[in-house]
Design an enzyme around this catalytic site. Structure first.
Site, mmCIF file in Angstrom:
data_model
loop_
_atom_site.group_PDB
_atom_site.id
_atom_site.type_symbol
_atom_site.label_atom_id
_atom_site.label_comp_id
_atom_site.label_asym_id
_atom_site.label_seq_id
_atom_site.Cartn_x
_atom_site.Cartn_y
_atom_site.Cartn_z
ATOM 1 N N GLU A 160 0.856 -1.189 0.000
ATOM 2 C CA GLU A 160 0.000 0.000 0.000
ATOM 3 C C GLU A 160 0.891 1.237 0.000
ATOM 4 O OE1 GLU A 160 -2.476 1.472 -0.727
ATOM 5 O OE2 GLU A 160 -3.990 1.697 0.832
ATOM 6 N N ASP A 161 0.383 2.336 -0.541
ATOM 7 C CA ASP A 161 1.184 3.561 -0.604
ATOM 8 C C ASP A 161 1.407 4.177 0.778
ATOM 9 O OD1 ASP A 161 -1.501 4.270 -0.336
ATOM 10 O OD2 ASP A 161 -1.518 5.672 -2.028
ATOM 11 N N ASP A 203 -2.719 5.707 7.045
ATOM 12 C CA ASP A 203 -3.131 6.963 7.657
ATOM 13 C C ASP A 203 -4.012 6.622 8.862
ATOM 14 O OD1 ASP A 203 -3.404 9.820 7.584
ATOM 15 O OD2 ASP A 203 -5.328 9.603 6.597
ATOM 16 N N PHE A 212 -0.607 16.198 4.310
ATOM 17 C CA PHE A 212 -1.139 15.519 3.137
ATOM 18 C C PHE A 212 -0.089 15.532 2.034
ATOM 19 C CE2 PHE A 212 -3.640 14.646 -0.598
ATOM 20 C CZ PHE A 212 -4.449 13.628 -0.142
ATOM 21 N N ARG A 227 0.178 11.824 -9.268
ATOM 22 C CA ARG A 227 0.732 10.499 -8.967
ATOM 23 C C ARG A 227 2.083 10.277 -9.645
ATOM 24 N NH1 ARG A 227 -3.479 7.476 -6.645
ATOM 25 N NH2 ARG A 227 -5.561 7.823 -7.488
HETATM 26 P P1 IMP Z 1 -6.365 5.021 5.694
HETATM 27 O O1 IMP Z 1 -7.483 4.014 5.458
HETATM 28 O O2 IMP Z 1 -6.870 6.244 6.416
HETATM 29 O O3 IMP Z 1 -5.166 4.416 6.372
HETATM 30 O O4 IMP Z 1 -5.976 5.626 4.316
HETATM 31 C C1 IMP Z 1 -5.195 5.022 3.404
HETATM 32 C C2 IMP Z 1 -5.475 5.606 2.039
HETATM 33 O O5 IMP Z 1 -5.788 7.003 2.100
HETATM 34 C C3 IMP Z 1 -4.268 5.501 1.154
HETATM 35 O O6 IMP Z 1 -4.356 4.376 0.342
HETATM 36 C C4 IMP Z 1 -4.320 6.777 0.325
HETATM 37 O O7 IMP Z 1 -5.019 6.536 -0.863
HETATM 38 C C5 IMP Z 1 -5.105 7.746 1.131
HETATM 39 N N1 IMP Z 1 -4.237 8.750 1.791
HETATM 40 C C6 IMP Z 1 -4.007 8.875 3.108
HETATM 41 N N2 IMP Z 1 -3.173 9.881 3.372
HETATM 42 C C7 IMP Z 1 -2.848 10.410 2.176
HETATM 43 C C8 IMP Z 1 -1.971 11.494 1.781
HETATM 44 O O8 IMP Z 1 -1.315 12.185 2.577
HETATM 45 N N3 IMP Z 1 -1.903 11.720 0.437
HETATM 46 C C9 IMP Z 1 -2.580 10.992 -0.487
HETATM 47 N N4 IMP Z 1 -3.398 9.971 -0.156
HETATM 48 C C10 IMP Z 1 -3.535 9.691 1.170
HETATM 49 MG MG MG Z 2 -5.003 4.537 -1.737
#
Ligand code: IMP
Ligand code: MG
Length: 171
Positions: free
Chosen positions: A95-96, A99, A148, A161
């Site tokens: 995963e990228d 968060d 962000f 991207r």
């Molecule tokens: P989570 O479910 O809140 O952990 O979010 C994960 C997903 O949110 C990632 O796969 C990203 O697509 C997106 N995301 C979270 N933070 C960022 C950021 O700082 N920039 C871009 N995408 C983010």
């Molecule tokens: Mg994502």
């Protein structure tokens, strides 16, 4: 658009190489199934798999994202499932960024229920301050502050991207 570089292309390449070595060591003698989470993980995943020396296959999943917002809705929805069963396989989710942790904990639970031999997670970026559920990835590229970020696969409003570095948008 102005972008402040947070992690340069060179720093990313160096760290991805280290992660590849670590993963190769951990999976010595096994075959790996690497699962990329569309779309954000594609850049990281394509670099990472070229630094892994054990035999591997790739597959992809897609889940609902933030859409146009920078905050998660808290609801995760499966948009594209895997092409193959994972029972008995050594699975690594790529995963990228983690968060809130909701995406990875959802995916981990879902894939664990399909009885893989092992299941681990690799993320390029970790924003631990933002966690809303307890989840610790097995491999983390960089821990970053609560900002962000865009680039190297990560988007804002579907854009940026393609940037070779990770940066923060400045107005
Ligand atoms: P989570 O479910 O809140 O952990 O979010 C994960 C997903 O949110 C990632 O796969 C990203 O697509 C997106 N995301 C979270 N933070 C960022 C950021 O700082 N920039 C871009 N995408 C983010
Ligand atoms: Mg994502």
């Amino acid at each position: 658009m102005r972008v402040k570089v947070l992690i340069s292309a060179e720093e990313i390449a160096q760290r991805v190489q280290e992660l590849g070595r670590e993963i190769s060591g951990d999976y010595q003698g096994r075959d790996l199934l690497v699962i990329g989470i569309l779309k954000g993980a594609v850049v990281f995943m394509s670099d990472l798999i070229r630094q892994i020396s054990v035999p591997l296959e790739v597959d992809f999943m897609a889940i609902s994202s933030y859409g146009q917002a920078t905050e998660t809705s808290g609801v995760v929805q499966l948009l594209k499932d895997l092409d193959q069963p994972i029972e008995g396989k050594h699975v690594l989710i790529v995963e990228d960024i983690i968060d809130s942790g909701l995406t990875l904990s959802y995916l981990h639970q879902l894939l664990q229920s399909r009885n893989p031999a092992t299941l681990k997670t690799a993320v390029l970026l970790d924003k631990p301050e933002r966690r809303r559920t307890e989840f610790t990835p097995d491999y983390v590229g960089f821990t970053i502050p609560d900002e962000f970020v865009i680039g190297y696969g990560l988007d804002y409003n579907h854009k940026h991207r393609e940037l070779p570095y990770v940066g923060v948008l400045e107005n």
